[in-house]
Design an enzyme around this catalytic site. Structure first.
Site, PDB file in Angstrom:
ATOM      1  N   CYS A 156      46.890  55.272  13.485  1.00 42.77           N
ATOM      2  CA  CYS A 156      45.760  54.564  12.875  1.00 42.77           C
ATOM      3  C   CYS A 156      46.205  53.245  12.240  1.00 42.77           C
ATOM      4  O   CYS A 156      47.363  53.086  11.823  1.00 42.77           O
ATOM      5  CB  CYS A 156      45.128  55.414  11.781  1.00 42.77           C
ATOM      6  SG  CYS A 156      44.356  56.919  12.338  1.00 42.77           S
ATOM      7  N   CYS A 196      45.761  59.618   7.084  1.00 45.95           N
ATOM      8  CA  CYS A 196      46.046  58.330   6.427  1.00 45.95           C
ATOM      9  C   CYS A 196      45.876  58.434   4.915  1.00 45.95           C
ATOM     10  O   CYS A 196      46.629  57.804   4.153  1.00 45.95           O
ATOM     11  CB  CYS A 196      45.139  57.244   6.999  1.00 45.95           C
ATOM     12  SG  CYS A 196      45.574  56.821   8.692  1.00 45.95           S
ATOM     13  N   CYS A 252      41.088  58.362   7.857  1.00 50.46           N
ATOM     14  CA  CYS A 252      41.148  59.778   8.228  1.00 50.46           C
ATOM     15  C   CYS A 252      42.026  60.528   7.221  1.00 50.46           C
ATOM     16  O   CYS A 252      42.737  59.923   6.405  1.00 50.46           O
ATOM     17  CB  CYS A 252      41.681  59.943   9.646  1.00 50.46           C
ATOM     18  SG  CYS A 252      43.461  59.722   9.781  1.00 50.46           S
ATOM     19  N   GLU A 274      45.555  52.074   9.315  1.00 53.54           N
ATOM     20  CA  GLU A 274      45.993  52.200   7.917  1.00 53.54           C
ATOM     21  C   GLU A 274      47.483  52.535   7.835  1.00 53.54           C
ATOM     22  O   GLU A 274      48.226  51.975   7.042  1.00 53.54           O
ATOM     23  CB  GLU A 274      45.222  53.310   7.201  1.00 53.54           C
ATOM     24  CG  GLU A 274      43.731  53.098   7.116  1.00 53.54           C
ATOM     25  CD  GLU A 274      42.981  53.684   8.296  1.00 53.54           C
ATOM     26  OE1 GLU A 274      43.427  53.536   9.453  1.00 53.54           O
ATOM     27  OE2 GLU A 274      41.927  54.287   8.059  1.00 53.54           O
ATOM     28  N   ASN A 291      44.927  49.853  14.930  1.00 51.31           N
ATOM     29  CA  ASN A 291      45.201  51.115  15.633  1.00 51.31           C
ATOM     30  C   ASN A 291      45.923  50.849  16.957  1.00 51.31           C
ATOM     31  O   ASN A 291      45.603  49.909  17.696  1.00 51.31           O
ATOM     32  CB  ASN A 291      43.927  51.933  15.838  1.00 51.31           C
ATOM     33  CG  ASN A 291      42.793  51.184  16.488  1.00 51.31           C
ATOM     34  OD1 ASN A 291      42.637  49.981  16.299  1.00 51.31           O
ATOM     35  ND2 ASN A 291      42.005  51.883  17.274  1.00 51.31           N
ATOM     36  N   ILE A 292      46.924  51.685  17.217  1.00 51.02           N
ATOM     37  CA  ILE A 292      47.746  51.542  18.426  1.00 51.02           C
ATOM     38  C   ILE A 292      47.695  52.869  19.174  1.00 51.02           C
ATOM     39  O   ILE A 292      48.227  53.878  18.693  1.00 51.02           O
ATOM     40  CB  ILE A 292      49.198  51.161  18.065  1.00 51.02           C
ATOM     41  CG1 ILE A 292      49.228  49.880  17.218  1.00 51.02           C
ATOM     42  CG2 ILE A 292      50.037  50.992  19.336  1.00 51.02           C
ATOM     43  CD1 ILE A 292      50.591  49.515  16.652  1.00 51.02           C
ATOM     44  N   GLU A 293      47.000  52.850  20.301  1.00 50.05           N
ATOM     45  CA  GLU A 293      46.818  54.092  21.053  1.00 50.05           C
ATOM     46  C   GLU A 293      47.917  54.247  22.100  1.00 50.05           C
ATOM     47  O   GLU A 293      48.721  53.338  22.336  1.00 50.05           O
ATOM     48  CB  GLU A 293      45.419  54.076  21.700  1.00 50.05           C
ATOM     49  CG  GLU A 293      44.338  53.989  20.634  1.00 50.05           C
ATOM     50  CD  GLU A 293      42.918  54.128  21.158  1.00 50.05           C
ATOM     51  OE1 GLU A 293      42.711  54.013  22.382  1.00 50.05           O
ATOM     52  OE2 GLU A 293      42.025  54.338  20.322  1.00 50.05           O
TER      53      GLU A 293
HETATM   54  N1  THU Z   1      41.339  55.160  13.737  1.00 52.37           N
HETATM   55  C1  THU Z   1      41.968  54.385  12.814  1.00 52.37           C
HETATM   56  O1  THU Z   1      42.707  53.463  13.175  1.00 52.37           O
HETATM   57  N2  THU Z   1      41.747  54.640  11.506  1.00 52.37           N
HETATM   58  C2  THU Z   1      40.949  55.634  11.023  1.00 52.37           C
HETATM   59  O2  THU Z   1      40.848  55.815   9.831  1.00 52.37           O
HETATM   60  C3  THU Z   1      40.229  56.494  11.962  1.00 52.37           C
HETATM   61  C4  THU Z   1      40.463  56.266  13.392  1.00 52.37           C
HETATM   62  C5  THU Z   1      41.547  54.869  15.172  1.00 52.37           C
HETATM   63  C6  THU Z   1      42.364  55.889  15.911  1.00 52.37           C
HETATM   64  C7  THU Z   1      41.871  55.703  17.317  1.00 52.37           C
HETATM   65  O3  THU Z   1      42.605  54.655  17.937  1.00 52.37           O
HETATM   66  C8  THU Z   1      40.429  55.232  17.172  1.00 52.37           C
HETATM   67  O4  THU Z   1      40.300  54.821  15.824  1.00 52.37           O
HETATM   68  C9  THU Z   1      39.392  56.293  17.494  1.00 52.37           C
HETATM   69  O5  THU Z   1      39.643  57.472  16.822  1.00 52.37           O
END
Ligand code: THU
Length: 130
Positions: free
Chosen positions: A55, A91, A88, A57, A44-46
């Site tokens: 996300c 994804c 989610c 995935e 995940n890259i915020e």
């Molecule tokens: N996140 C994912 O990378 N994959 C998921 O299926 C659900 C959530 C990440 C997004 C965000 O950076 C962190 O988890 C919290 O929501």
């Protein structure tokens, strides 16, 4: 064609947890997507503009597609928590673009594995019919 083991796939998803860029949620996610040729990883890259977060995935899927490698075989999804996480909705829809079904291995912080599938998690994807 190459056959990867379940352990290789799981380890790849756990290794990429260390690359997670998640300073806001502090929630690390690692994905590993197996194709006939390779294992593509994603994390995940915020972003400080929160809605731009991507996300793990989708990062893995887009990396595979960017390499013209669209025959997905399995995905492993690791979290750094005791709870298993599932992809989610966004994804799941993205995965459904490239495969009808896909075995998905959910991996928790203890390395425990729970097996599910794309079809089970997302039985009725949006389909574009004109
Ligand atoms: N996140 C994912 O990378 N994959 C998921 O299926 C659900 C959530 C990440 C997004 C965000 O950076 C962190 O988890 C919290 O929501």
């Amino acid at each position: 064609m190459k056959n990867f083991t379940e352990q290789e796939l799981v380890l790849s998803s756990q290794a990429v947890l260390a690359h997670s860029y998640s300073p806001y949620s502090k929630f690390k996610v690692g994905a590993a997507l197996e194709t006939a040729r390779f294992i593509y990883v994603g994390t995940n890259i915020e972003n400080r503009s929160f809605g731009l977060t991507v996300c793990a995935e989708r990062v893995a899927v887009f990396s595979a597609v960017a390499n013209r490698d669209r025959k997905f075989r399995r995905m492993a999804l690791s979290s750094a928590t005791k709870d298993f996480i599932t992809p989610c909705g966004a994804c799941l829809q993205v995965l459904s673009e490239f495969c009808e079904d896909l075995p998905i291995l959910l991996v928790n912080c203890d390395g425990k594995i729970k097996k599910t599938t794309l079809k089970k998690l997302y039985p009725s994807p949006f389909v574009l019919k004109k």
